[in-house]
Design an enzyme around this catalytic site. Structure first.
Site, mmCIF file in Angstrom:
data_model
loop_
_atom_site.group_PDB
_atom_site.id
_atom_site.type_symbol
_atom_site.label_atom_id
_atom_site.label_comp_id
_atom_site.label_asym_id
_atom_site.label_seq_id
_atom_site.Cartn_x
_atom_site.Cartn_y
_atom_site.Cartn_z
ATOM 1 N N ASN A 1 -5.461 -0.499 0.947
ATOM 2 C CA ASN A 1 -6.759 -0.997 0.473
ATOM 3 C C ASN A 1 -6.558 -1.601 -0.898
ATOM 4 O OD1 ASN A 1 -7.141 2.415 0.454
ATOM 5 N ND2 ASN A 1 -7.146 1.370 -1.524
ATOM 6 N N HIS B 1 -1.849 11.108 6.810
ATOM 7 C CA HIS B 1 -3.304 11.011 6.562
ATOM 8 C C HIS B 1 -4.093 10.584 7.799
ATOM 9 C CE1 HIS B 1 -6.560 10.136 3.293
ATOM 10 N NE2 HIS B 1 -6.725 11.296 3.910
ATOM 11 N N CYS C 1 -8.183 4.573 2.387
ATOM 12 C CA CYS C 1 -6.863 4.690 2.992
ATOM 13 C C CYS C 1 -6.821 5.106 4.455
ATOM 14 C CB CYS C 1 -6.004 5.630 2.163
ATOM 15 S SG CYS C 1 -6.832 7.136 1.657
#
Length: 447
Positions: free
Chosen positions: A267, A113, A55
């Site tokens: 992904n 993230h 990710c």
């Protein structure tokens, strides 16, 4: 392009969604009617890829329009233990910062993230509003990144921790709708906007919208002792309903026609995903780990179609900037391509050469036209992925010149980027990586 002609942009990113997890891509065990309708109204890509098999690395590529290996944080696959040290540099141009500089109102709702506070964050990289989680995964009900009372909630508005009650997928949908509707004046209605809506669904933990009791009893956020296909189906259906809620808000506000809506995944799918006809999954450079469902709708300019144009995550920055009439930063030229001429029918589809690397199992991959070079540990393959979607017929001996050429191209490409060191590998290891999945073996025979 005048300000009233510039499109709004809603970029919706799922987390670990498999190739065939939507019914429009082949899922037959449950239906995803809202995303199926989005596909029918716009472009359904059949050869779209993620920049990485995990990710955070893909998110670096998505927000910068460049291979993630140009940045130290992009080497952490995924960015876990070093998020406080190696994140997205605030000074680096991004899709939201470039649009913001051009007069767009910008918001991120959901997963970031790309590095943690105090050094990194959405508000430091071009977003004017943020509601969501800074890390990679949180529980859907407790909103904690781990278990135990000592672990703080990873839920923020801007840079301030907040507490909300509810299933996270639904909370994100509600927040996105409120922002689109201009609730509390958070969106400037006089400006076009970029809304990045980055769900954590259907990433683990394996908790559906009716599973609050299960959520609060979890002993391990990774939840290896639970989950099943039925729970996963509920998670994906909840994601589909959330997207439908956002699309309805656009319609009600009269914004549907001149809003670009993109839906994709960071992904390939995880353990409960359907990736047929591909093999492989998240953390692997087989097609199942990097080929992702991708949809785009822009009624004002792009006709409904099924597109076999090869695309990748880092294409979205140049494509969306072009749609908005904004130039990329001259000192940070995109590695991705502007796909707008192809999607509008002004240019033919064309072959691409794309590259990947992933430190676990020393994986390497090149997609050039129909051919794909793949290396996993000491095993090397050449596949025709258009003819052999399951990557079963190793053509390295039948086409040795193609095999050797793609190997050389990968080496030349790799030399341009930051190296993966032992220190990087150690920091990035997570339970997702099954280190012994590919023991060295003899190459597969041609079929």
């Amino acid at each position: 392009m005048s300000s009233d002609q510039r499109p709004n942009i809603v970029f919706i990113l799922a987390d670990d969604l498999g190739w065939a997890d939507l019914s429009v891509y082949g899922q037959a065990d449950y239906q995803t009617p809202h995303l199926d309708a989005l596909a029918a109204q716009g472009v359904r890509f059949t050869q779209a890829y993620a920049n990485s098999a995990v990710c955070s690395a893909t998110r670096f590529a998505l927000i910068t329009g460049r291979y993630q290996y140009r940045l130290r944080g992009g080497l952490e696959e995924p960015l876990v233990r070093q998020a406080h040290v190696h994140g997205l540099p605030p000074e680096h141009p991004t899709l939201p910062s470039l649009l913001q500089d051009a007069g767009y109102d910008t918001a991120l709702v959901g997963k970031w993230h790309l590095g943690s506070l105090p050094h990194f964050g959405p508000l430091k990289s071009g977003y004017g509003h943020f509601f969501g989680n800074y890390g990679g995964a949180i529980d859907y009900f407790t909103h904690k990144p781990g278990v135990g009372e000592a672990v703080p909630r990873d839920l923020y508005e801007g840079e301030v921790p907040v507490e909300r009650v509810g299933y996270y997928t639904q909370l994100l949908a509600d927040e996105a709708v409120d922002w689109i509707n201009g609730k509390s004046g958070r969106r400037d209605a006089s400006k076009p906007f970029l809304l990045s809506l980055h769900f954590t669904a259907p990433h683990w933990p394996w908790v559906g919208p009716e599973d609050e009791e299960i959520s609060r009893s979890l002993q391990d956020l990774f939840h290896y002792d639970g989950g099943n296909l039925a729970t996963y189906a509920r998670m994906v259906r909840s994601l589909d309903q959330a997207v439908g809620q956002v699309l309805e808000a656009l319609r009600e506000q009269g914004l549907e026609r001149n809003t670009i809506v993109v839906f994709t995944s960071d992904n390939g799918g995880e353990r409960f995903s359907k990736t047929w006809p591909f093999t492989g999954q998240k953390t692997e450079l087989l097609e199942g780990g990097i080929r992702v469902p991708t949809l785009l709708r822009w009624p004002a300019r792009i006709a409904p179609q099924v597109s076999s144009q090869v695309a990748v995550s880092m294409d979205w920055l140049p494509t969306l900037l072009a749609a908005a009439g904004v130039a990329p930063d001259a000192d940070h030229a995109p590695d991705g391509d502007n796909l707008l001429p192809v999607l509008e029918g002004r240019a033919p589809q064309y072959a691409r050469t794309l590259f990947w690397r992933y430190k676990a199992q020393e994986q390497r991959a090149v997609r050039a036209g129909a051919f794909k070079y793949l290396k996993i540990n000491d095993n090397e393959f050449l596949f025709d992925v258009e003819d052999d979607a399951r990557e079963r017929a190793n053509l390295r001996h039948r086409h040795p010149e193609v095999f050797e050429s793609l190997k050389r191209q990968w080496e030349a490409w790799n030399a341009q980027f930051l190296p993966i060191t032992e220190e990087v590998f150690t920091h990035g290891v997570t339970p997702d990586i099954q280190a012994d999945r590919y023991a060295p073996q003899k190459p597969r025979r041609e079929l």
